[in-house]
Design a protein around this motif. Structure first.
Motif, PDB file in Angstrom:
ATOM      1  N   ALA A  25     -48.272  92.763 -52.162  1.00 32.22           N
ATOM      2  CA  ALA A  25     -47.428  92.627 -50.970  1.00 32.22           C
ATOM      3  C   ALA A  25     -47.723  91.325 -50.231  1.00 32.22           C
ATOM      4  N   GLY A  26     -48.589  90.476 -50.816  1.00 34.03           N
ATOM      5  CA  GLY A  26     -48.872  89.163 -50.224  1.00 34.03           C
ATOM      6  C   GLY A  26     -47.946  88.108 -50.806  1.00 34.03           C
ATOM      7  N   PHE A  27     -48.200  86.873 -50.452  1.00 33.23           N
ATOM      8  CA  PHE A  27     -47.304  85.765 -50.820  1.00 33.23           C
ATOM      9  C   PHE A  27     -47.112  85.641 -52.344  1.00 33.23           C
ATOM     10  N   ILE A  28     -48.182  85.291 -53.063  1.00 30.97           N
ATOM     11  CA  ILE A  28     -48.013  85.016 -54.492  1.00 30.97           C
ATOM     12  C   ILE A  28     -47.782  86.316 -55.255  1.00 30.97           C
ATOM     13  N   GLY A  29     -48.499  87.384 -54.835  1.00 24.74           N
ATOM     14  CA  GLY A  29     -48.349  88.668 -55.515  1.00 24.74           C
ATOM     15  C   GLY A  29     -46.928  89.211 -55.414  1.00 24.74           C
ATOM     16  N   LEU A  65     -51.175  97.741 -55.705  1.00 21.64           N
ATOM     17  CA  LEU A  65     -52.232  98.254 -54.818  1.00 21.64           C
ATOM     18  C   LEU A  65     -52.472  97.195 -53.751  1.00 21.64           C
ATOM     19  N   ASP A  66     -52.183  97.545 -52.501  1.00 25.08           N
ATOM     20  CA  ASP A  66     -52.310  96.557 -51.421  1.00 25.08           C
ATOM     21  C   ASP A  66     -52.737  97.273 -50.140  1.00 25.08           C
ATOM     22  N   ALA A  67     -53.701  96.677 -49.444  1.00 28.19           N
ATOM     23  CA  ALA A  67     -54.206  97.282 -48.204  1.00 28.19           C
ATOM     24  C   ALA A  67     -53.272  97.021 -47.020  1.00 28.19           C
ATOM     25  N   SER A 114     -57.266 100.074 -50.474  1.00 24.03           N
ATOM     26  CA  SER A 114     -58.114  98.890 -50.642  1.00 24.03           C
ATOM     27  C   SER A 114     -58.694  98.803 -52.051  1.00 24.03           C
ATOM     28  N   ILE A 115     -58.851  97.575 -52.517  1.00 22.94           N
ATOM     29  CA  ILE A 115     -59.518  97.364 -53.810  1.00 22.94           C
ATOM     30  C   ILE A 115     -61.012  97.668 -53.729  1.00 22.94           C
ATOM     31  N   THR A 116     -61.521  97.947 -52.533  1.00 23.85           N
ATOM     32  CA  THR A 116     -62.929  98.354 -52.409  1.00 23.85           C
ATOM     33  C   THR A 116     -63.080  99.879 -52.512  1.00 23.85           C
ATOM     34  N   HIS A 131     -54.954  90.576 -60.721  1.00 21.52           N
ATOM     35  CA  HIS A 131     -55.717  90.721 -59.466  1.00 21.52           C
ATOM     36  C   HIS A 131     -55.480  89.540 -58.513  1.00 21.52           C
ATOM     37  N   PHE A 132     -54.514  89.734 -57.591  1.00 25.30           N
ATOM     38  CA  PHE A 132     -54.212  88.733 -56.563  1.00 25.30           C
ATOM     39  C   PHE A 132     -54.904  89.042 -55.239  1.00 25.30           C
ATOM     40  N   ALA A 133     -55.250  90.291 -54.981  1.00 25.55           N
ATOM     41  CA  ALA A 133     -55.693  90.681 -53.632  1.00 25.55           C
ATOM     42  C   ALA A 133     -56.896  89.856 -53.190  1.00 25.55           C
ATOM     43  N   GLU A 147     -58.723  87.984 -49.244  1.00 25.99           N
ATOM     44  CA  GLU A 147     -58.572  87.278 -47.969  1.00 25.99           C
ATOM     45  C   GLU A 147     -58.423  85.825 -48.373  1.00 25.99           C
ATOM     46  N   SER A 148     -57.361  85.152 -47.908  1.00 26.74           N
ATOM     47  CA  SER A 148     -56.963  83.887 -48.543  1.00 26.74           C
ATOM     48  C   SER A 148     -56.955  82.662 -47.630  1.00 26.74           C
ATOM     49  N   HIS A 149     -57.241  82.837 -46.321  1.00 30.04           N
ATOM     50  CA  HIS A 149     -57.028  81.681 -45.434  1.00 30.04           C
ATOM     51  C   HIS A 149     -58.353  81.076 -44.960  1.00 30.04           C
ATOM     52  N   GLN A 207     -66.253  91.280 -48.242  1.00 25.26           N
ATOM     53  CA  GLN A 207     -65.867  92.638 -48.664  1.00 25.26           C
ATOM     54  C   GLN A 207     -64.765  92.603 -49.715  1.00 25.26           C
ATOM     55  N   THR A 208     -63.663  91.946 -49.404  1.00 24.01           N
ATOM     56  CA  THR A 208     -62.514  92.013 -50.320  1.00 24.01           C
ATOM     57  C   THR A 208     -62.733  91.136 -51.548  1.00 24.01           C
ATOM     58  N   ASN A 209     -63.134  89.886 -51.338  1.00 23.00           N
ATOM     59  CA  ASN A 209     -63.165  88.956 -52.474  1.00 23.00           C
ATOM     60  C   ASN A 209     -64.324  89.251 -53.421  1.00 23.00           C
ATOM     61  N   PRO A 216     -66.472  79.638 -46.451  1.00 17.50           N
ATOM     62  CA  PRO A 216     -66.688  81.057 -46.774  1.00 17.50           C
ATOM     63  C   PRO A 216     -65.595  81.595 -47.708  1.00 17.50           C
ATOM     64  N   TYR A 217     -64.333  81.174 -47.494  1.00 17.18           N
ATOM     65  CA  TYR A 217     -63.264  81.611 -48.414  1.00 17.18           C
ATOM     66  C   TYR A 217     -63.555  81.169 -49.837  1.00 17.18           C
ATOM     67  N   SER A 218     -63.748  79.845 -50.026  1.00 20.19           N
ATOM     68  CA  SER A 218     -63.850  79.363 -51.407  1.00 20.19           C
ATOM     69  C   SER A 218     -65.153  79.819 -52.068  1.00 20.19           C
ATOM     70  N   THR A 264     -66.573  82.766 -51.604  1.00 19.18           N
ATOM     71  CA  THR A 264     -66.395  84.156 -52.075  1.00 19.18           C
ATOM     72  C   THR A 264     -65.465  84.194 -53.283  1.00 19.18           C
ATOM     73  N   LYS A 265     -64.493  83.283 -53.349  1.00 19.35           N
ATOM     74  CA  LYS A 265     -63.656  83.209 -54.568  1.00 19.35           C
ATOM     75  C   LYS A 265     -64.511  82.740 -55.745  1.00 19.35           C
ATOM     76  N   ALA A 266     -65.382  81.744 -55.510  1.00 17.83           N
ATOM     77  CA  ALA A 266     -66.254  81.267 -56.590  1.00 17.83           C
ATOM     78  C   ALA A 266     -67.137  82.415 -57.084  1.00 17.83           C
ATOM     79  N   ASN A 281     -52.566  74.451 -54.547  1.00 20.85           N
ATOM     80  CA  ASN A 281     -51.818  74.982 -53.387  1.00 20.85           C
ATOM     81  C   ASN A 281     -50.391  75.370 -53.740  1.00 20.85           C
ATOM     82  N   ASN A 282     -50.044  76.611 -53.438  1.00 18.81           N
ATOM     83  CA  ASN A 282     -48.690  77.111 -53.687  1.00 18.81           C
ATOM     84  C   ASN A 282     -47.800  76.941 -52.461  1.00 18.81           C
ATOM     85  N   TYR A 283     -46.498  76.775 -52.696  1.00 22.89           N
ATOM     86  CA  TYR A 283     -45.519  76.863 -51.613  1.00 22.89           C
ATOM     87  C   TYR A 283     -44.311  77.616 -52.139  1.00 22.89           C
TER      88      TYR A 283
HETATM   89  P1  NAD Z   1     -52.043  86.378 -49.125  1.00 25.42           P
HETATM   90  O1  NAD Z   1     -53.066  86.339 -48.057  1.00 25.42           O
HETATM   91  O2  NAD Z   1     -50.642  85.976 -48.826  1.00 25.42           O
HETATM   92  O3  NAD Z   1     -51.973  87.865 -49.732  1.00 25.42           O
HETATM   93  C1  NAD Z   1     -53.126  88.617 -49.987  1.00 25.42           C
HETATM   94  C2  NAD Z   1     -52.704  90.067 -50.203  1.00 25.42           C
HETATM   95  O4  NAD Z   1     -53.895  90.835 -50.505  1.00 25.42           O
HETATM   96  C3  NAD Z   1     -52.062  90.713 -48.971  1.00 25.42           C
HETATM   97  O5  NAD Z   1     -50.930  91.451 -49.352  1.00 25.42           O
HETATM   98  C4  NAD Z   1     -53.157  91.634 -48.435  1.00 25.42           C
HETATM   99  O6  NAD Z   1     -52.643  92.767 -47.758  1.00 25.42           O
HETATM  100  C5  NAD Z   1     -53.861  92.022 -49.719  1.00 25.42           C
HETATM  101  N1  NAD Z   1     -55.251  92.455 -49.494  1.00 25.42           N
HETATM  102  C6  NAD Z   1     -56.194  91.850 -48.715  1.00 25.42           C
HETATM  103  N2  NAD Z   1     -57.332  92.573 -48.740  1.00 25.42           N
HETATM  104  C7  NAD Z   1     -57.110  93.644 -49.564  1.00 25.42           C
HETATM  105  C8  NAD Z   1     -57.893  94.727 -50.007  1.00 25.42           C
HETATM  106  N3  NAD Z   1     -59.174  94.892 -49.607  1.00 25.42           N
HETATM  107  N4  NAD Z   1     -57.344  95.621 -50.861  1.00 25.42           N
HETATM  108  C9  NAD Z   1     -56.069  95.486 -51.276  1.00 25.42           C
HETATM  109  N5  NAD Z   1     -55.263  94.476 -50.879  1.00 25.42           N
HETATM  110  C10 NAD Z   1     -55.782  93.559 -50.037  1.00 25.42           C
HETATM  111  O7  NAD Z   1     -52.648  85.529 -50.333  1.00 25.42           O
HETATM  112  P2  NAD Z   1     -51.904  84.596 -51.406  1.00 25.42           P
HETATM  113  O8  NAD Z   1     -51.747  83.256 -50.848  1.00 25.42           O
HETATM  114  O9  NAD Z   1     -50.741  85.342 -51.954  1.00 25.42           O
HETATM  115  O10 NAD Z   1     -53.056  84.505 -52.507  1.00 25.42           O
HETATM  116  C11 NAD Z   1     -53.106  85.476 -53.564  1.00 25.42           C
HETATM  117  C12 NAD Z   1     -54.249  85.116 -54.490  1.00 25.42           C
HETATM  118  O11 NAD Z   1     -54.039  83.815 -55.023  1.00 25.42           O
HETATM  119  C13 NAD Z   1     -55.624  85.064 -53.816  1.00 25.42           C
HETATM  120  O12 NAD Z   1     -56.566  85.602 -54.713  1.00 25.42           O
HETATM  121  C14 NAD Z   1     -55.873  83.581 -53.588  1.00 25.42           C
HETATM  122  O13 NAD Z   1     -57.250  83.309 -53.587  1.00 25.42           O
HETATM  123  C15 NAD Z   1     -55.179  82.991 -54.800  1.00 25.42           C
HETATM  124  N6  NAD Z   1     -54.675  81.611 -54.650  1.00 25.42           N
HETATM  125  C16 NAD Z   1     -53.839  81.288 -53.627  1.00 25.42           C
HETATM  126  C17 NAD Z   1     -53.293  79.999 -53.550  1.00 25.42           C
HETATM  127  C18 NAD Z   1     -52.335  79.600 -52.453  1.00 25.42           C
HETATM  128  O14 NAD Z   1     -51.975  78.420 -52.365  1.00 25.42           O
HETATM  129  N7  NAD Z   1     -51.890  80.506 -51.598  1.00 25.42           N
HETATM  130  C19 NAD Z   1     -53.625  79.072 -54.533  1.00 25.42           C
HETATM  131  C20 NAD Z   1     -54.501  79.428 -55.563  1.00 25.42           C
HETATM  132  C21 NAD Z   1     -54.997  80.720 -55.623  1.00 25.42           C
END
Ligand code: NAD
Ligand code: DAU
Length: 331
Positions: free
Chosen positions: A9-13, A32-34, A57-59, A76-78, A80-82, A95-97, A146-148, A150-152, A176-178
């Protein structure tokens, strides 16, 4: 094929889910989305009747175990991304990443399920502006925020679960996606929605930081190429040779809105702000035959502006709170 999409339910997902439903008649998609502040049911509205959305939650190990046991592949897209939020409060990022990815890995290990982990080029740290190098799969990890970090860490968990437990996983690190459905806290949609409101764009620092822009549909096409044809255990870098500095992006947006080229404000810089990201996607192009469809950034941005104009009901409810939060850090 039963596909479990975390963070769908997030941007890329959400774009991934919509593309999958449109292009893959045989796919049955569960999300599956929190539904955190970044998740929105409305982003799945065009395909709501063909997608099962589980709010959780994925946790949550029991929930994750059940959903994974019913799936053929987990994408697996879920997360915290900002970055800016991670500077304000890193806790949900850990927690999430980290814990969330661990929880998924334990479930796919138990059920022998194919797993694709979505990650970011930020795990490699940053490059100098005048460095001819780009990131490759061999670039050492050196995350800044902290974001990058936890992704690493989540990438390293996936690699360890492949090697130690034989989990059938692949990883992709994208730039970076747009495109449509991106949260308005992020750079491009923040400036588009500011300009729609007649507010001047906000540039962190001098605006010389470079990002390697890719349209979200090109990212997701690459993800399917990796799931279909990628080698288990491999890391694929996804990028479309789209390097631009932030000042150029703002100037392009101003031109598309018919505004003066200097009609923006410099604001406080991001602490620890990475200077430049650049992706070498040779493996993806040569081994898997992927290439981007959106090669003209100007046209992709114009289409994205059209989307935000046409979908004000989707973003408007979040706008005032996002700007109030930025105001607290002088941004
Ligand atoms: P986003 O923040 O738009 O969406 C994240 C989604 O994850 C949201 O729907 C949120 O509700 C959900 N979420 C958060 N915590 C959760 C949890 N504990 N359990 C279940 N769902 C949870 O992020 P995005 O920009 O769509 O990024 C998606 C993925 O792509 C991330 O893993 C990010 O690291 C990666 N990524 C993003 C970009 C970019 O430019 N946006 C580029 C490269 C990689
Ligand atoms: O590189 C991939 C990463 O791209 C993803 O892993 C992240 O999830 C995604 O958010 C993005 O990270 P960035 O930090 O690069 O994106 P953001 O949109 O926050 O900022 C892009 C650039 O624009 C960055 O140099 C900071 C700058 N910026 C951002 C905002 C919000 C501004 O100049 N003004 C702004 O108002």
């Amino acid at each position: 094929m039963k596909v479990l999409v975390t963070g769908g339910a997030g941007f890329i997902g959400a774009n991934f889910v919509q593309q999958t439903v449109r292009e893959r008649a045989g796919a049955h998609v569960t999300v599956l989305d929190a539904l955190t502040y970044a998740g929105d049911r409305g982003s799945l509205a065009p395909v709501a009747e063909r997608v099962e959305l589980v709010e959780g939650s994925i946790t949550d190990a029991a929930l994750v175990d059940r959903l994974v046991s019913e799936s053929d592949v987990v994408v697996h897209f879920a997360a915290e991304s900002h970055n800016d939020n991670s500077l304000d409060d890193p806790s949900p990022f850990v927690q999430t990443n980290l814990v969330g990815t661990f929880t998924l890995l334990e479930a796919v290990r138990k059920h022998g399920t194919r797993f694709h982990h979505i990650s970011t080029d930020e795990v490699y740290g940053d490059l100098e502006l005048d460095d001819p190098a780009k990131f490759t799969p061999e670039t050492p990890y050196n995350p800044s925020s902290p974001y990058s970090s936890t992704k690493a860490g989540s990438d390293l968990l996936v690699r360890a679960w492949v090697r130690s437990f034989g989990v059938p996983a692949t990883i992709s690190n994208c730039s970076n996606n747009y495109g449509p459905y991106q949260h308005i806290e992020k750079f491009i949609p923040r400036q588009i929605t500011n300009l729609i409101d007649g507010v001047r764009p906000r540039l962190y620092g001098a605006g010389l930081n470079v990002r390697d822009w890719i349209h979200v549909e090109d990212h997701n096409a690459a993800v399917w190429a990796i799931i279909d044809k990628g080698q288990i255990g491999e890391t694929y870098l996804i990028g479309a040779d789209g390097e631009k500095n932030n000042l150029d992006v703002v100037r392009t947006l101003l031109e598309l809105f018919g505004r003066d080229a200097d009609d923006f404000d410099h604001v406080a810089d991001r602490p620890g702000h990475d200077m430049r990201y650049a992706i070498d996607a040779t493996r993806l192009r040569d081994e898997l035959g992927w290439s981007p469809r959106y090669t003209r950034f100007h046209d992709g941005l114009a289409a994205t502006i059209d989307w935000y104009r046409a979908n004000e009901a989707w973003w408007r409810p979040a706008k005032a709170a996002v700007e109030a939060k930025y105001a607290r850090t002088g941004q």
